[in-house]
Structure formats: C-alpha cells, structure tokens
Write an enzyme that holds these catalytic residues in place. Sequence first.
Site, PDB file in Angstrom:
ATOM      1  N   ASP A 103       0.856  -1.181   0.000  1.00  0.00           N
ATOM      2  CA  ASP A 103       0.000   0.000   0.000  1.00  0.00           C
ATOM      3  C   ASP A 103       0.895   1.235   0.000  1.00  0.00           C
ATOM      4  OD1 ASP A 103       1.070   0.303   2.527  1.00  0.00           O
ATOM      5  OD2 ASP A 103      -0.852   0.420   3.566  1.00  0.00           O
ATOM      6  N   ASP A 122       1.478   4.774   2.305  1.00  0.00           N
ATOM      7  CA  ASP A 122       1.115   5.416   3.571  1.00  0.00           C
ATOM      8  C   ASP A 122       1.549   6.876   3.558  1.00  0.00           C
ATOM      9  OD1 ASP A 122       0.486   2.793   5.158  1.00  0.00           O
ATOM     10  OD2 ASP A 122       2.480   2.444   4.308  1.00  0.00           O
ATOM     11  N   ASP A 125      -3.267   4.643   2.664  1.00  0.00           N
ATOM     12  CA  ASP A 125      -3.603   5.071   4.026  1.00  0.00           C
ATOM     13  C   ASP A 125      -3.256   6.544   4.164  1.00  0.00           C
ATOM     14  OD1 ASP A 125      -4.369   2.535   4.824  1.00  0.00           O
ATOM     15  OD2 ASP A 125      -2.428   2.029   5.719  1.00  0.00           O
TER      16      ASP A 125
END
Length: 363
Positions: free
Chosen positions: A204, A206, A287
Amino acid sequence: QVVLPDKEQFLMPSYACQRLTPLESHNNKFTEALSLLAENAELNNEEGRAVAFRRAAAVLKALPVMVTSATQLRGLPCLGEHSQRVIKDIIENGVSNEVESTMHSERFKALKLLTGIFGVGAKTADRWFKEGIQSLTQLVHSGHELNPAQQAGLEHYHDLNQPVTKAEAEAIGDIVRRVVLDVLPGSEMTLTGGFRRGKMTGHDVDFLITHPDEGKETGLISKVVSLLTAQGLLLYQKTTRNSYMENKGRLAQPSSTMDRFERCFCIFKLEIKEMRPDKDWRAVRVDLVVAPISQYAFAVLGWTGSKLFERELRRWASQVKSMSLSSHALFDIKQCKYLRTTSEEEIFSHLGLEFIPPTERNA
Ligand code: 8DG
Ligand code: MN
Ligand code: MN
C-alpha cells in the site's frame, strides 16, 4: 558474498531497535522460512509464536554475513529452539520440511488467499475455511454477505495483490498533495511506511499529513476525501475522525498498533500511462493519516515501521525505560510526565537509544 568463519560469533543486542537492519539481508533463505512460519502462526491466531519467529528472522536480517554453520548461531539473541531447528535443517538439507509442508498445506494456501482480500482478517478466513471455502469462486457462491470493505477487496483482488511501485506511490502522492494544499494551504505531507524505509515496492502507500499551526488540521481528512471522491479517484474509503482526546489520560497500550488519528483507509483509482486495451487504471491501497504538529514526530516514527521494529521500540520503552510509547506521545511512568519532542532523533534520545535511520528499520 562474505561468509562468516566457523566459531566466530557475533555480538548482537537483543532488541531490534538497538541495531541496524538494512533492506538487503545476507540470509534471505532463512528469514523467508522463518517469516513464513510467523505468517502461519498469525493465520492461526498464535500471536506469541508469530512474534518469536519474527524476532528470530529479524536477528538473521541484521547479521552482516551469511550463516553457513549452526555454531555461528551460538550467543545470538531471540533464537528459540524451534527457530534454531529450522535454521539447522536449511543449513543441512537446503530446506526445512516443516516450512515446505506448511507452505503447501491446503489450509495455509486457502487462508493466504482469503486474507489477501482487503477487509478479511485471520478469524474470518478461518471461519470460511472451516466451512469448506478455499477459493474466491467458492466464496462468491457461498452466499456470505460481505461488508463494503470486503466487497471492494474482492472486486479489486487482482490489483490489490500486485505490488505498488515507488513511481506509483509518488504519482498518488502528487495528486493527494495537490488536494491537501487546496483544502489547507501550508499543510505538509510525508510518505511513510515501507517506502520511507527504502523499499522499492509495497502493499500500500502510507501518507502522513500535518499543519504547522496546531488545530488547523482538524477535519482535514473529510474535506480531502470529499474532493478526491468528487474527482472519481476513490474506489472505496473508510474515514475515522481523531479520537485521541476522548481517551485522554488512558495510556497507549504497548502492544497495540492502532492509533487514534484522523485517518482514511482507501482504495485509490490510479490512471496508468501505458494504455491497456481493457483498462487504463489500477486500484491501489492508500492510508491517509492526519496528525497534529505536536504529535507529528511520534506519528512519523510510528508509521514508518517495520511492524516488528515498532513493536520492539514499544517493548524497549516499557521494559527497559519504564516509558509508554505510542504514535501520539512518550510517557515517562516514573516521572509521571509526557516527554515533548519535535523530531525522531529526540525520541530515540529520550529512549536512551542511538538514532536508527528509517532505511535501517527493516526488522
Ligand atoms: P508495505 O505496505 O510495504 O507492505 O509495508 P509497511 O508500509 O511497513 O506496512 P503497513 O501495513 O503499511 O504499516 C506501516 C506502519 O504503520 C506500520 O509500522 C504500522 C503503522 N501503523 C500505525 N497505526 C496503524 C494502524 O492503525 N493500522 C495499520 N495498518 N498500521 C498502523 O502506527
Ligand atoms: Mn505500507
Ligand atoms: Mn499501511
């Protein structure tokens, strides 16, 4: 590659936050085996075992040379009997039977596949496996009602299991930064997580956002999310407001990685340049976290990882220094006061640790 002469032993401190752990290790075949056993323990909800394997793997990651003989393991910290047996098997036979049989077991394969769906944790995957669900097709036909996160996870399963590249992370960073600055000029945004540790890919992206005037950042995330949604850039999002003050006075739990910042866990729709006939975008997990400037250094430290490094920092803080460290603050239990800081360097110094740069936190 450097090979350690027999009988020579290494001095290694026992907490991962006391030593350097670069990205590239000399002991991949051992660390991959131990990490797989850790992952299997996590899937079985055996937290203690999982951490033991993770700590053992981290010790080998930090060794500056390749292990070629079991005698070199003597004196190294965190290597329990079980981990030592696995390492010895690999030294002697090239593989560990336990690792091989785990990796190829129906249960491990199914649980990995099912937890590969965004929004599906070990417990849910285990429940489904016990009902005989071992594939995505079986899940779809099982009639189980999926929550919105899991629906999005299933829909974008392929994309979300493709590693995110640094270039993709930067492209998303450019888009998000523009929106953040539109909403609140003067904001600052940092790429954290694995990319800050020097990784070239991640599962992902962040980002941590703050503003130099404390308080201005409140409510930022929902405005950013509205704008991104209006531009059709979010395939899924779950926004949580800051709940830190609601729990004021309660100490951060040392073992918990969850913090109370305003945040958004989302799935980003990223346009890709090389046009494919079917699809000119891909889904990426992102995120977004917002921290007040007074907590920013703690948040950067907490969101840079690795997960084991963070866990070890908190363990060091509580066991050795009688302090409680979270992504919000550092509390000295003996002096009964919060230790203020504005930089990661100062936090390490408060903890009596030498500063470890982000690229050496790959424990
Ligand atoms: P990857 O994405 O490249 O696979 O690795 P990563 O960047 O190291 O892992 P991550 O799962 O994205 O987590 C990054 C750091 O964020 C990790 O050290 C844990 C930290 N973190 C918090 N709070 C929370 C939280 O509430 N949820 C999650 N998932 N991570 C958190 O400080
Ligand atoms: Mn990450
Ligand atoms: Mn993350």
